[in-house]
Scaffold this active site. Structure first.
Site, short mmCIF file in Angstrom:
data_model
loop_
_atom_site.label_atom_id
_atom_site.label_comp_id
_atom_site.label_asym_id
_atom_site.label_seq_id
_atom_site.Cartn_x
_atom_site.Cartn_y
_atom_site.Cartn_z
N GLU A 1 0.84 -1.20 0.00
CA GLU A 1 0.00 0.00 0.00
C GLU A 1 0.88 1.26 0.00
O GLU A 1 0.50 2.30 -0.52
CB GLU A 1 -0.95 0.00 1.21
CG GLU A 1 -2.13 0.93 1.04
CD GLU A 1 -3.24 0.68 2.03
OE1 GLU A 1 -4.33 0.25 1.63
OE2 GLU A 1 -3.03 0.93 3.25
N HIS B 1 7.67 -27.48 1.83
CA HIS B 1 6.84 -28.58 1.34
C HIS B 1 5.71 -28.05 0.46
O HIS B 1 4.72 -28.74 0.22
CB HIS B 1 6.28 -29.37 2.54
CG HIS B 1 7.39 -29.88 3.40
ND1 HIS B 1 7.98 -31.11 3.21
CD2 HIS B 1 8.07 -29.30 4.41
CE1 HIS B 1 8.96 -31.26 4.09
NE2 HIS B 1 9.03 -30.18 4.83
N LYS C 1 -13.69 1.37 -3.70
CA LYS C 1 -14.76 1.73 -2.75
C LYS C 1 -15.88 2.45 -3.48
O LYS C 1 -17.06 2.18 -3.26
CB LYS C 1 -14.21 2.63 -1.64
CG LYS C 1 -13.31 1.92 -0.66
CD LYS C 1 -12.94 2.87 0.46
CE LYS C 1 -11.80 2.31 1.28
NZ LYS C 1 -11.22 3.28 2.21
O1 LIG Z 1 -8.98 2.54 9.88
P1 LIG Z 1 -9.91 2.78 8.73
O2 LIG Z 1 -10.14 4.23 8.47
O3 LIG Z 1 -11.19 2.02 8.92
O4 LIG Z 1 -9.22 2.23 7.45
C1 LIG Z 1 -8.93 0.89 7.23
C2 LIG Z 1 -8.15 0.74 5.94
O5 LIG Z 1 -8.95 1.30 4.91
C3 LIG Z 1 -8.42 1.70 3.69
O6 LIG Z 1 -8.77 0.77 2.74
C4 LIG Z 1 -6.98 2.05 3.62
O7 LIG Z 1 -6.47 1.78 2.35
C5 LIG Z 1 -6.14 1.35 4.65
O8 LIG Z 1 -4.90 1.97 4.70
C6 LIG Z 1 -6.80 1.42 5.99
O9 LIG Z 1 -5.98 0.84 6.95
#
Ligand SMILES: O=P(O)(O)OC[C@H]1O[C@H](O)[C@H](O)[C@@H](O)[C@@H]1O
Length: 529
Positions: A322, A351, A455
Site C-alpha cells: 500500500e 513442502h 470503494k
Molecule cells: O482505519 P480505517 O479508516 O477504517 O481504514 C482501514 C483501511 O482502509 C483503507 O482501505 C486504507 O487503504 C487502509 O490503509 C486502511 O488501513
C-alpha cells in the site's frame, strides 16, 4: 563464491544492532562492490527526507499531512508539545483502562468480568493487532482475542458461534481511523445484533478507537459506549500498530506494550544512523532496490522460521504494497512502482512452493527470519543430540544454500526471540525501510489513492441494487431477464452488474428474489417472490 568467501562477505556486510541483539545479513545478495557507493547520493536524500519527516514536515503532500508514527515511540521528538501530551496521555489511559478491565472495575452488563476481546476493523486497523496477538499471545492471557476483519456474513457467524455464550464476557473494540469504513461499520452492526440476540446491550460492551469527530466517534458518544480512544491524522493506518490501534488490544490481551514500544524505539534509534552499512533499514531498502532494479521486478518472499511470525508476511503485504504500489512519482510521472510481498513460514513452505523458488521463474528474493530462541524451557532430543529446533535451523540454512547455489538471492534477519521487544523492533525496521525505499524511488509512501476507486465502484453497485429491487417489486409476478431489467432501470450498459446482483440475491432465499433458469445462465429470469 566459495563458502570461505561467503563467510568473509558475511562479516564484511553484517549490520548489527547490539541493543536489540539483532543482525541483518546481506551476504547472499550479489550486489557489486561499488553498488552502495553509487547509491550514496540517493541515500543521502533519503536520510534528509526522513529527518525532515521526523521533524514534522508535510511528508504526505497529497493529503497535506505530517507523518508521525515515530513520535508514538519517542513522544519527546514530536514537533509540538500538544502532540507529545496526546501520545503519553493515550498510553497512560490504555494502561489504566486495561487494568480496570482486568480487575473487573470496568465490567460487562451481565457477567463479572470481561474475558474476551472482539476486534472489529480492517486493513491497518486489523493487521497490526492480528500480528501482535498471534505472535505474542498465550493460552494464559487474561483475555483472548477474536477478529471481524471483513464484511463476510458467514465470517461473522463463525466468530460469533465460537464465542457463543462468552459474548456476555466479550469487550468489542471497533477500530477505524476514518470511522467511515463500510466493512467495519457492518461488523459493528453484526456484533450489535449478536449481543442483542443474547439480551445484551452492545453499548455496555463497546469501545471505539477512531479519529475525533468521525462518524464512529459520534455514534459511540451518542450510544454511550464504554470509552473512546483517539487516532490522529498524522498516523497512517498501516503504521498505526504502536498507536491505540495496536496498543489497546495488546494491553487488554495482557501483553507487554511498554516492551513493544521500547523495541520499536530502539530500532528507530538504530535506523537514524546515517551510515547505510550500519543502518539496517537503509541497508534493507538498498537491497530491495538492488534486487528489483528500483522497479519492483523481484517479489519479496518473507520466510520466518517461526510459527509465531506467520502473519508477518500478511502484515508486510499492506505496509509495503500500500505504501510503495503507486502509479505516479512525486513529480506526477507515471512510474507504476511497487514490490509484491508474499510468504508464510519455514520450514512449512519447503513442502509447498520452495520447489518453484529453487527451480522455477526467477522473479523474487527471499527474506529469511531466524529466531535464535527455540522455546520456553528445554527441548527433548528427536534423534541423538538433535532437537526439533536444530532441525528448524538446519532447514533454514539448507534452503538458503540450495537457493544460493541456483543464483537465488536472500537476506537473513536474525533476532533473539519472539518477544514484545523484538516484534516492536521488526515493525519499526520495516516502517523505516519502506520510508527510505520510497525516497530512493521518489514516491509518496504515505497515501493510498488507488484504494478509493474500488470503494466508489462498490457504492455504485449498491445504488444499482437499490433501483433493481425497487423495479422487481414494481414488476411483481412478472419474471424478467437481466437485459430487460437493466433497460427498465435505465442502465442498459450495466447489464453484467445487473445480472451478478440478481444472481446473488436469488442465491440467498431471504432476499426475496426468485430465479427461473433460461436456455443459458444469463438468460435466466428473475422476479420478486
Ligand atoms: O482505519 P480505517 O479508516 O477504517 O481504514 C482501514 C483501511 O482502509 C483503507 O482501505 C486504507 O487503504 C487502509 O490503509 C486502511 O488501513
Amino acid at each position: 563464491m566459495t563458502e570461505r568467501e561467503l563467510w568473509e562477505r558475511y562479516q564484511r556486510y553484517l549490520c548489527v544492532v547490539p541493543a536489540l541483539d539483532f543482525t541483518l545479513d546481506v551476504s547472499r545478495m550479489r550486489f557489486p562492490a561499488d553498488y552502495l557507493e553509487r547509491m550514496r547520493p540517493r541515500v543521502v536524500e533519503a536520510f534528509d527526507a526522513m529527518e525532515a519527516l521526523e521533524q514534522g514536515a508535510i511528508s504526505n503532500p497529497d493529503e497535506q499531512r505530517k507523518v508521525g508514527h515515530y513520535w508514538l515511540r519517542a513522544p519527546e521528538r514530536a514537533p509540538e508539545p500538544a502532540l507529545q501530551k496526546e501520545v503519553t496521555d493515550t498510553v497512560a489511559a490504555i494502561h489504566a483502562f486495561a487494568k480496570d478491565v482486568h480487575e473487573g472495575k470496568v465490567k460487562p452488563q451481565k457477567a463479572q468480568r470481561f474475558t474476551h476481546v472482539l476486534i472489529v476493523g480492517i486493513g491497518g486497523s486489523a493487521l497490526g493487532p492480528q500480528l501482535v496477538a498471534d505472535a505474542l499471545g498465550t493460552a494464559k492471557d487474561p483475555m483472548q482475542v477474536s477478529f471481524f476483519d471483513n464484511t463476510d456474513p458467514d465470517g461473522f457467524d463463525r466468530v460469533l458461534a465460537q464465542l457463543g455464550g462468552r459474548l456476555a464476557e466479550t469487550l468489542t473494540l471497533v477500530i477505524s481511523k476514518s470511522g467511515g469504513t463500510k466493512e467495519t461499520r457492518n461488523g459493528m452492526l453484526e456484533a450489535e445484533r449478536g449481543y442483542s440476540a443474547q439480551g445484551l446491550d452492545f453499548s455496555k460492551h463497546a469501545v471505539a478507537v477512531t479519529g475525533a469527530g468521525s462518524e464512529l466517534d459520534s455514534h459511540a458518544k451518542k450510544q454511550g459506549w464504554l470509552r473512546t480512544f483517539p487516532m490522529w491524522d498524522w498516523v497512517g493506518g498501516r503504521t498505526s500498530v504502536t498507536s491505540a490501534v495496536g496498543l489497546l488490544p495488546a494491553r487488554l490481551q495482557g501483553l507487554d506494550i511498554d516492551a513493544l514500544l521500547k523495541g520499536a524505539r530502539d530500532m528507530d534509534a538504530a535506523t537514524r544512523e546515517r551510515d547505510a552499512l550500519k543502518n539496517p533499514a537503509a541497508l534493507l531498502a538498498l537491497m530491495w532496490h538492488y534486487a528489483g532494479d528500483g522497479r519492483g521486478h523481484k517479489d519479496m518472499v518473507i520466510l520466518p522460521y517461526k510459527d509465531r511470525l506467520l502473519l508477518m508476511s500478511r502484515y508486510l503485504q499492506q505496509l509495503v504494497m500500500e505504501s510503495l504500489g503507486k502509479e505516479t512519482d512525486l513529480d506526477g510521472q507515471v512510474v507504476n512502482q511497487g514490490i509484491a510481498v508474499y510468504g508464510n513460514k519455514g520450514s512449512t513452505d519447503q513442502h509447498a512452493y520452495v520447489q518453484q523458488l529453487r527451480e522455477g521463474v526467477l522473479n523474487f528474493f527471499v527474506t529469511f527470519i531466524e529466531v535464535l530462541k527455540d522455546r520456553e524451557g528445554g527441548s527433548q532430543e528427536v534423534e541423538p543430540g538433535v532437537t526439533s529446533g536444530d532441525y528448524l535451523l538446519g532447514f533454514l540454512l539448507g534452503t538458503r544454500r540450495a537457493l544460493y547455489e541456483k543464483d537465488r538471492e536472500s537476506l537473513t534477519l536474525t533476532v533473539p526471540d519472539v518477544s514484545a521487544r523484538t516484534l516492536g523492533a521488526l515493525i519499526a525496521l520495516y516502517e523505516r525501510a519502506v520510508g527510505f525505499y520510497a525516497t530512493l524511488v521518489h514516491i509518496n509512501a504515505y497515501h493510498q489513492p488507488g484504494v478509493e476507486a474500488g470503494k466508489k465502484a462498490a457504492g455504485v453497485v449498491l445504488a444499482l441494487q437499490g433501483k433493481l429491487t425497487a423495479r422487481l417489486r414494481e414488476a411483481r409476478a412478472e419474471a424478467r431477464t437481466a437485459e430487460q431489467l437493466a433497460a427498465d432501470i435505465g442502465m442498459p450498459d450495466e447489464v453484467e452488474t445487473v445480472f451478478k446482483v440478481l444472481q446473488h440475491l436469488a442465491a440467498n432465499p431471504d432476499r426475496g428474489v426468485e430465479r427461473t433458469p433460461g436456455a443459458t445462465p444469463t438468460q435466466a429470469r428473475f422476479r420478486a417472490k
